[in-house]
Design a protein around this motif. Structure first.
Motif, short mmCIF file in Angstrom:
data_model
loop_
_atom_site.label_atom_id
_atom_site.label_comp_id
_atom_site.label_asym_id
_atom_site.label_seq_id
_atom_site.Cartn_x
_atom_site.Cartn_y
_atom_site.Cartn_z
N SER A 88 -2.11 9.09 -10.53
CA SER A 88 -1.45 7.94 -9.90
C SER A 88 -1.45 8.08 -8.38
O SER A 88 -1.54 7.09 -7.65
CB SER A 88 -0.04 7.74 -10.45
OG SER A 88 0.84 8.66 -9.86
N GLY B 267 4.48 6.25 3.24
CA GLY B 267 4.53 6.14 1.79
C GLY B 267 4.91 7.46 1.15
O GLY B 267 5.76 7.53 0.27
N GLY C 39 2.21 2.05 -3.33
CA GLY C 39 1.27 2.78 -4.17
C GLY C 39 1.38 4.27 -3.95
O GLY C 39 1.46 5.05 -4.90
N VAL C 40 1.40 4.66 -2.68
CA VAL C 40 1.49 6.09 -2.36
C VAL C 40 2.86 6.62 -2.77
O VAL C 40 2.97 7.71 -3.34
CB VAL C 40 1.26 6.31 -0.85
CG1 VAL C 40 1.34 7.78 -0.52
CG2 VAL C 40 -0.08 5.74 -0.45
N GLY D 122 -3.19 5.58 -5.67
CA GLY D 122 -2.54 5.17 -4.42
C GLY D 122 -3.48 5.36 -3.24
O GLY D 122 -3.55 4.52 -2.35
N SER E 244 -0.03 6.53 4.61
CA SER E 244 0.20 7.57 3.61
C SER E 244 1.40 8.43 4.01
O SER E 244 2.14 8.91 3.15
CB SER E 244 -1.04 8.43 3.44
OG SER E 244 -1.36 9.06 4.64
N GLY F 193 -5.99 2.73 -3.11
CA GLY F 193 -5.33 1.55 -2.55
C GLY F 193 -5.42 1.55 -1.04
O GLY F 193 -5.68 0.51 -0.42
N GLY G 183 3.00 7.30 -6.41
CA GLY G 183 2.21 8.49 -6.70
C GLY G 183 2.98 9.76 -6.39
O GLY G 183 3.11 10.65 -7.24
N THR H 283 0.83 -1.20 0.00
CA THR H 283 0.00 0.00 0.00
C THR H 283 0.86 1.25 0.00
O THR H 283 0.61 2.20 -0.73
CB THR H 283 -0.90 0.01 1.24
OG1 THR H 283 -1.45 -1.28 1.40
CG2 THR H 283 -2.00 1.03 1.11
#
Lengths: 283, 405
Positions: free
Chosen positions: B292, B343, B27-28, B296, B340, B299, B31, B24
């Motif tokens: 993107s 990330g 993903g961030v 994220g 987040s 996600g 992005g 996860t």
């Protein structure tokens, strides 16, 4: 050693009368005309209905009063409504109708936030399946209700250690649930339930998943707690367990059919009294 | 529950599912890093254009013959008078044009250069005055510029661009050598510094010689192609432009300012347009990157929903022992925000590292706001997208949560 039988006494009604007395302390549990139905309309299934009024055919609801310091065992086969009753007493579920006063507080009138406070301060819940928080060491587990109550970390730790020591797990404080036996897990659950010094301990088949030795361990803890003045309500379908209680309530199809007092409200629970009598040379 | 404890619980929750949490965060991370790097690339290319504007000389104005855009077809245009050396001389008068620093008339042709059997077609042969070098920001690295005396004496000397130098003379030093340009021998006196190409035409493939010499040899003494004017400063370009228009209108006898037979253009403004195009490009790149980042964020929602479902029973237990709604909400929000936050932080690091490399020939230039913005948006996304699952967890009824298997 087979546990010796002790005389059973049929409960008379004086405790209900004394509860209504103006000077007596408020009962811990006072349930009036409690009805719980699952589903709606034609599909409605009554879980708790109480006796049926012979004239109108209406359900009158369950009536139950539990005094402070009492040790009540609720018995009944599955589907008799005992778990439903327990969930309502534990403020986990709400009744369809009727009044429930916990320690003098009308629970039906509380909002979500107040209910969580009541669960935290007034009730200690012990489940059949232990329900410990995964991956959390025993001590942190017991600290959790105190953390929710806003107790300072040092004080919290002290009280949690005391509670864990009380259930005899002082050497298992750092163990996670998956590193403890069933009996030990249940004793952690008991420690967690009593750490906030609640008005009563509610146990939903606490020994249902335990072997006989662990059952004895847990029950002896419960006995001692009751002897120290804590009100205990436990659900069971084992007579062995029910023998520990001062009062046995039997439920059948959502009605109380039998209410037997085995020992007076004041005084030690029967099991401990038996021990005393054994020490004292028997009856 | 102190914030510190909530955070500790959140860390515990994330650590329980390391792979899931890591994916996860990835993903961030992607992005945030994409936003930073792509914006840096876009910014880098605009920066490159800006640099080449500065190379050209922002003070330079070009006066060329012919009407403005559509001007030649307008009713007022009669006969187009060509630009002459006299026009240039008039512009150089400080009384009528005080904002003009220098003026260089130029005539342009293309010729073939020959040197010891090497032949090279020079795309631009410019005949002009020495002022041209400063106005067009052309600097000599080897040798010297030609002087006003060279212009007055119509001497056959030339300053050549770096491309021309290597193509004609190879590795040899061209200064002092004679090359033949369109049949006329020229002595190379200097080589210009490399400007670097930004357009289709190589600005370094050039031969610059005195104006009369080029006129004499190739273009004749009639009109000249254009006049390069240098304003006193970058701020004075618009005043200089007005002065040029006034002077030339007077000389060409034009009354209507909409019917000019000459055009004054600012090369810098042309490149500014190009920079604006680049800005659009940057915004597009940023939009792609933002998408993107959004993916994220989704996600995070997805993972938090799975986590809530998976831990429904645990939520029930916590509620049964008296956890208030706010604590449950806080715990799950803390987890998603932490996802987040970490990330995003790693994304910022990746973005900063990634921007050190040259990407498709462009040196990325990081926009500080994009770093702060991308990180802030990532954290906000964590809060926002974590909010729904957290709220769902917090509003579960304890008995239903406990019965969940």
């Amino acid at each position: 050693m087979t546990p010796p039988l002790w005389p059973r006494r049929t409960a008379t009604l004086p405790e209900a009368a004394s509860a209504d007395g103006p000077w007596a302390p408020a009962p811990v549990i006072e349930v009036r005309s409690l009805i719980k139905t699952y589903g709606h309309g034609d599909a409605a299934v009554p879980a708790l209905s109480g006796p049926i009024d012979p004239v109108s055919g209406q359900a009158l609801g369950v009536e139950l009063v539990v005094e402070q310091g009492d040790f009540v065992a609720v018995m009944g086969s599955s589907g008799s409504g005992k778990s439903t009753l327990m969930n309502i007493l534990g403020c986990l579920d709400v009744p369809t109708s009727g009044r429930y006063l916990l320690d003098g507080i009308h629970v039906g009138g509380l909002d979500e936030r107040q209910l969580s406070l009541v669960r935290n301060r007034k009730i200690g819940f012990v489940f059949q399946s232990f329900n410990l928080v995964p991956r959390t060491p025993a001590l942190a587990q017991v600290e959790l209700p105190l953390a929710y109550a806003g107790v300072k970390p040092a004080e919290r730790r002290r009280r949690a250690e005391a509670a864990i020591t009380l259930v005899g797990l002082a050497d298992r404080m750092d163990h996670r649930p998956n590193e403890l036996s069933g009996g030990q897990q249940q004793r952690v659950a008991v420690a967690r339930a009593l750490v906030t010094a609640p008005a009563m301990l509610l146990a939903d088949e606490p020994t249902g998943n335990l072997d006989s030795r662990s059952t004895e361990e847990v029950l002896s803890v419960v006995d001692r707690l009751n002897a120290a003045g804590r009100t205990v309500v436990l659900i069971t379908h084992e007579d062995e367990v029910a023998r520990h209680a001062k009062r046995v309530v039997r439920l059948v199809d959502g009605r109380i059919v039998d209410d037997v007092r085995q020992a007076p409200v004041g005084g030690p629970p029967p099991a401990l009294r038996e021990d005393e009598s054994l020490v004292g040379g028997g009856r | 529950m102190s914030p510190f404890e909530t955070l500790r619980f959140a860390f515990g929750g994330l650590a329980a599912n390391k792979v899931r949490s890591a994916l996860t965060m990835l993903g961030v991370l992607i992005g945030v890093a994409a936003v930073i790097v792509l914006l840096a690339v876009g910014n880098g290319s605009s920066q490159a254009v800006k640099d080449s504007i500065e190379k050209l000389g922002t003070n330079a104005l070009t006066v060329s013959s012919g009407g403005g855009f559509g001007g030649s077809r307008s009713s007022g245009a009669t006969v187009t008078k060509p630009l002459t050396v006299d026009d240039a001389r008039a512009l150089a008068d400080p009384a009528s044009a005080p904002h003009i620093e220098s003026v260089a008339p130029e005539t342009t042709t293309s010729q073939t250069a020959l040197y010891e059997g090497t032949s090279h077609a020079v795309s631009q042969v410019v005949g002009t005055y020495p002022a041209y070098f400063k106005a067009s920001n052309s600097k000599v690295t080897k040798g010297d510029y030609f002087s006003s005396d060279d212009v007055l004496g119509s001497r056959k000397v030339a300053v050549i661009g770096s491309t021309t130098a290597t193509d004609v003379f190879g590795t040899a030093d061209p200064v002092g050598k004679k090359m033949t340009l369109g049949g006329t021998p020229f002595t190379v006196v200097g080589v210009l510094a490399t400007k670097g190409g930004t357009g289709f035409q190589d600005p370094d493939d050039v031969v610059i010689a005195p104006l009369p010499t080029v006129q004499n040899a190739f273009t004749g003494f009639g009109s000249i192609g254009q006049i390069l004017v240098e304003a006193k400063s970058a701020d004075a370009t618009s005043q200089a432009q007005n002065e040029i228009t006034t002077v030339l209108m007077g000389r060409h006898g034009i009354k209507d300012p909409n019917a000019l037979d000459f055009r004054v253009s600012n090369q810098a403004s042309l490149l500014t347009t190009q920079a604006d195009t680049n800005k659009t490009f940057t915004v597009l790149l940023g939009a792609v990157a933002a998408i993107s980042l959004l993916v994220g964020g989704i996600g995070i929602t997805n993972i938090m929903l799975v986590t809530v479902t998976e831990r429904t029973r645990e939520i029930g237990i916590r509620k049964a022992i008296g956890a208030p709604r706010g604590v449950i909400l806080g715990q799950f929000l803390a987890e998603s925000t932490l996802l987040s936050l970490i990330g995003g932080g790693l994304g910022v690091a990746a973005g900063l590292i990634g921007s050190h490399f040259t990407i498709v020939g462009i040196k990325p230039v990081i926009i500080p706001e994009s770093v702060v913005g991308a990180f802030a948006i990532a954290v906000a996304i964590g809060l926002f997208f974590g909010g729904y699952p957290a709220n769902r967890a917090a509003s579960l009824r304890p008995i239903e949560a406990l019965r969940h298997e």
